[in-house]
Design a protein around this motif. Sequence first.
Motif, mmCIF file in Angstrom:
data_model
loop_
_atom_site.group_PDB
_atom_site.id
_atom_site.type_symbol
_atom_site.label_atom_id
_atom_site.label_comp_id
_atom_site.label_asym_id
_atom_site.label_seq_id
_atom_site.Cartn_x
_atom_site.Cartn_y
_atom_site.Cartn_z
ATOM 1 N N SER A 197 0.474 -0.968 -0.185
ATOM 2 C CA SER A 197 0.237 -0.226 -0.031
ATOM 3 C C SER A 197 0.661 0.966 -0.597
ATOM 4 N N GLN A 198 0.265 2.272 -0.498
ATOM 5 C CA GLN A 198 0.830 3.666 -0.268
ATOM 6 C C GLN A 198 1.863 4.134 1.763
ATOM 7 N N PRO A 199 2.726 4.131 0.967
ATOM 8 C CA PRO A 199 3.239 4.363 3.086
ATOM 9 C C PRO A 199 2.022 5.642 3.341
ATOM 10 N N ALA A 200 1.574 5.661 4.621
ATOM 11 C CA ALA A 200 1.091 6.770 5.577
ATOM 12 C C ALA A 200 2.229 7.997 6.011
ATOM 13 N N LEU A 201 2.215 8.534 6.081
ATOM 14 C CA LEU A 201 2.737 9.891 6.838
ATOM 15 C C LEU A 201 2.385 10.349 8.512
ATOM 16 N N ILE A 202 2.437 10.030 9.553
ATOM 17 C CA ILE A 202 2.375 10.531 10.692
ATOM 18 C C ILE A 202 3.402 11.485 10.817
ATOM 19 N N PRO A 203 2.906 12.880 11.353
ATOM 20 C CA PRO A 203 3.655 13.655 11.658
ATOM 21 C C PRO A 203 4.087 13.726 13.818
ATOM 22 N N ILE A 204 5.762 14.127 14.007
ATOM 23 C CA ILE A 204 5.799 14.066 15.279
ATOM 24 C C ILE A 204 6.389 14.790 15.298
ATOM 25 N N ASN A 205 6.257 15.835 16.923
ATOM 26 C CA ASN A 205 6.706 16.562 18.010
ATOM 27 C C ASN A 205 7.404 15.987 18.917
ATOM 28 N N VAL A 206 9.009 16.224 18.701
ATOM 29 C CA VAL A 206 9.826 15.668 19.236
ATOM 30 C C VAL A 206 10.466 16.330 20.193
ATOM 31 N N ARG A 207 10.324 16.530 21.254
ATOM 32 C CA ARG A 207 10.856 16.619 23.156
ATOM 33 C C ARG A 207 11.588 16.083 23.786
ATOM 34 N N ALA A 208 13.260 15.716 23.040
ATOM 35 C CA ALA A 208 13.395 15.046 23.985
ATOM 36 C C ALA A 208 14.423 15.836 24.918
ATOM 37 N N ASP A 209 14.711 17.099 25.042
ATOM 38 C CA ASP A 209 15.502 17.486 26.747
ATOM 39 C C ASP A 209 13.969 17.688 28.253
ATOM 40 N N TRP A 210 12.264 17.666 27.386
ATOM 41 C CA TRP A 210 12.193 17.661 28.821
ATOM 42 C C TRP A 210 12.046 17.027 29.693
ATOM 43 N N GLU A 211 12.398 15.553 29.404
ATOM 44 C CA GLU A 211 12.862 14.715 30.317
ATOM 45 C C GLU A 211 13.905 14.836 31.219
ATOM 46 N N GLY A 212 14.994 15.075 30.843
ATOM 47 C CA GLY A 212 16.313 15.691 31.572
ATOM 48 C C GLY A 212 15.653 17.161 32.447
ATOM 49 N N LEU A 213 14.651 17.900 31.805
ATOM 50 C CA LEU A 213 14.386 18.831 33.047
ATOM 51 C C LEU A 213 13.117 18.381 33.989
ATOM 52 N N GLY A 214 12.415 17.803 33.340
ATOM 53 C CA GLY A 214 10.857 17.411 34.348
ATOM 54 C C GLY A 214 11.998 16.630 34.992
ATOM 55 N N SER A 215 12.927 16.102 35.011
ATOM 56 C CA SER A 215 13.222 15.314 35.895
ATOM 57 C C SER A 215 14.495 16.281 37.048
ATOM 58 N N LEU A 216 14.656 17.110 36.474
ATOM 59 C CA LEU A 216 15.428 18.437 36.816
ATOM 60 C C LEU A 216 14.580 19.052 38.281
ATOM 61 N N LEU A 217 13.541 19.082 37.555
ATOM 62 C CA LEU A 217 12.162 20.087 37.977
ATOM 63 C C LEU A 217 12.001 18.614 39.331
ATOM 64 N N PHE A 218 11.692 17.363 38.833
ATOM 65 C CA PHE A 218 11.208 16.450 40.444
ATOM 66 C C PHE A 218 12.056 16.487 41.029
ATOM 67 N N ALA A 219 13.414 16.129 41.027
ATOM 68 C CA ALA A 219 14.670 16.111 42.498
ATOM 69 C C ALA A 219 14.467 17.471 43.141
ATOM 70 N N ALA A 220 14.714 18.685 42.627
ATOM 71 C CA ALA A 220 14.759 20.109 43.176
ATOM 72 C C ALA A 220 13.561 19.622 43.809
ATOM 73 N N PHE A 221 12.170 19.594 43.816
ATOM 74 C CA PHE A 221 11.142 19.863 44.459
ATOM 75 C C PHE A 221 11.153 18.559 45.830
ATOM 76 N N VAL A 222 11.436 17.032 45.401
ATOM 77 C CA VAL A 222 12.017 16.333 46.389
ATOM 78 C C VAL A 222 13.314 16.709 47.125
ATOM 79 N N VAL A 223 14.140 17.301 47.263
ATOM 80 C CA VAL A 223 14.946 18.135 47.710
ATOM 81 C C VAL A 223 14.522 19.043 48.950
ATOM 82 N N LEU A 224 13.924 19.783 47.975
ATOM 83 C CA LEU A 224 12.611 21.146 48.882
ATOM 84 C C LEU A 224 11.838 20.437 49.420
ATOM 85 N N PHE A 225 11.259 19.607 49.552
ATOM 86 C CA PHE A 225 10.449 19.111 49.855
ATOM 87 C C PHE A 225 11.084 18.240 51.600
ATOM 88 N N PHE A 226 11.490 17.428 51.322
ATOM 89 C CA PHE A 226 12.349 17.036 52.333
ATOM 90 C C PHE A 226 13.213 17.200 53.109
#
Length: 797
Positions: free
Chosen positions: A698-727
Amino acid sequence: MVAESVLKRRPALPGAMRGLWSRTKRPIGAVLIGLLAGVLPVASAGLPASATASEITSASAPAAPTAKTITAVTANAVNLRVSPATLAPLQAGQDLTVTVTVENATLDTISPGTINLFLAERALINRNALNSWLDPEKNSKPGDLMLSEPTMASIQPDSTEIFTLTVPAGSVGLTSGNAWGARGIAATLSTDDRVRAEGRGTFVWYSDEEVTPVNMSVIMPITVPAQSTGLITSKALETFTAPTGVLSRQLDGVVGRPVTIAIDPLIIVSIRILGSAAPPSAIAWLNRLDEAPNDIFPLSYADADLALQAQAGAGPLLTPTTFGQAIDPALFSATDQSATPNSVPALPPGTETPAPSTDQPAPPSDGTPPTTEELLAWEYSATDIGWPAEGDVASADLDVFAASGLNTTILGGSNASGAAGDFTPNASLDLGTGHGLGLVVDDSLAAALRTAAAATTDDAWREAMSQVSSQLAVVSAERPGTARTLLATFDRGWPPNADRLTETIDALAGLRWYAPSTLPEVRASVPAEEVEFDSQAEPEDRVALAAELFEAEKTITDFSSVLSDPAIVTGTQRLDLMALLSNSWASQEASWADAVGTSLANSSALVGSITVATKGPINVVGSQVDIPVTLDNALSQAVTVMVQVVPSNGRLLVGEAVESTIEAQSARTVTIPVTAAVGNGAVTLRVTLLTPAGTVISQPALIPINVRADWEGLGSLLFAAFVVLFFGFGVWRNILRRRRERAETETADAPEPEAEPATVPEAEAPPEEDPESGAAGAAPGPLTPASAADAPTEPRA
């Protein structure tokens, strides 16, 4: 067929147009006549006499019409045909009776005139002379005048009049001293001092000479009208095999007569595959075919054009692959054998009941569905004969035919050249080493036979049969004592009336210069040495469409490997393809193009039945994620596909193709693991569905993807900071609480310091100890009334 007048018949105008034409024709005609009256006398002075208008409007007595006269009459659309009134040869002392048919296709009435009959000056001693007489050149003379007869009545517009004229034996002028053979006759219609139409025909003059008959084999193809499917429906079979149906008329005309039958296996299979559901008339028809004493050989399935297959790129010629997809086992159950292709069904009253067949190779009746081989089986006289479209065979086609096991090929007359004009050779032709034998159809004889079999009037039938008789007489008289073996065929398509077909074959058998021959005898005849194969080709547009059908079948075959039962699709596709390549479509170019377009669209839709439903966009916010891809299967059986995903750039990395099985008419979601590489941005995933063998489906189907790979590191830092501040906040708060408690404990346990002597006011009491904490209390506040009363009273002064 007796040659018609060289005049061309103009179709009558529709009623609505006829009135408009009648209103405009006369004024325009008057203007043209006025112009011609002034121009023609001047123009004729510089032209040859044969080109002047005086020929058209000659006032002299009727004479031999010149070619220029015929050309002028052509515009009037008046057609004239002449033929003997009987097929019996004319002998010495007999009057010649002819019929003259005049067709007036003009809008004007033909006034009473004169019909003149002529006899050719010389006998027609060979095929060249015969053809020259029937298709005369310019300034050809019609011969000696035998009879001149007035018509007496007008011929109305759009009408036909038949005149029967008798020429006395003395006026014919032939005696026993004249050699036997074909003679030419001509007739002209003259009105208002001008020749309006001319026609030519032939008859046979015979004086009891000993003749050498021409051996001729006749082949009758039994086929059905063009259709787009590879099996005939039960309803269509019932119609075709009815007493007046197409198949019944074909079989009625040839069964038991010296005619070879070329049968389309499609008909046999379509009846057998219905089992107990086959129409009674179809079963009876099949039994009659089995009992026919005629020689029978098979056409290709569905009468698929062999030459078209070869020129469109087929390797070996097509054959059915399977019929299993169309078999209903319930129709072959052992408990339901009330009607099978071997049984004799109930027929309408008055119909002769055929005897049951005992030799017909039919499917088993033990309840087991028939195999493909059993459905196709038949006791043929020969199976190595190929009959492609006559006159369209190319040299390369012969290799394809030979590779497919065909040792004999039936060819049209245009596929052979080199025959001398004064001698007709045998039909057999050596095609060269490895190509077998060619059997060349005598086109002139075949055309006359086909015209006779399709004739709708007695006059038209006699005209065609008189040409058949004359053709054979010419061949017999070319070289007396030399026997020839020829081949003639009836054409495919809608058959003629059964009575005319029977009448034609019976009349042929009554000719003294004809001897019936079998097809094996034609194959055994000495090949013509001077005749060579002449390569021809199918029309280019027809070959191009056929090539598209072959490409579509290849696509379907490749696609079918994803199916749980590929034969259901490939078997049907092959049968339908062969039906679309049938010779019956050759005369229906527009309808065939539409049918091919529909088939190609259906093939494309079949391949597109498995689709990718996921549209996107999808956000990828991690370095490693699974992307869901939903697949839809619209087919009625399960499919197994390979899902291949290719990103448009390096932001995502995708692994190998993933295999997935999708149930019939359902959907399934497949997860595709991807890994984020470098950077963020847009990526397009090209999702391609493949067969397990790796073929794209069949003819190929095209699926658009938005890549935000750095969101994982930033999210981890924010979570770690939250944990550090909380504790951290909890620890700091706990430290402060502990410090406060420790300070308070130390204060309570410390000894009280010794106070220095001091004068204490009498009114003030020393601080009391807190009974709970044990600490020294604070300085007392103002005295309450109770305390004031208890306080010591100072001495008065």
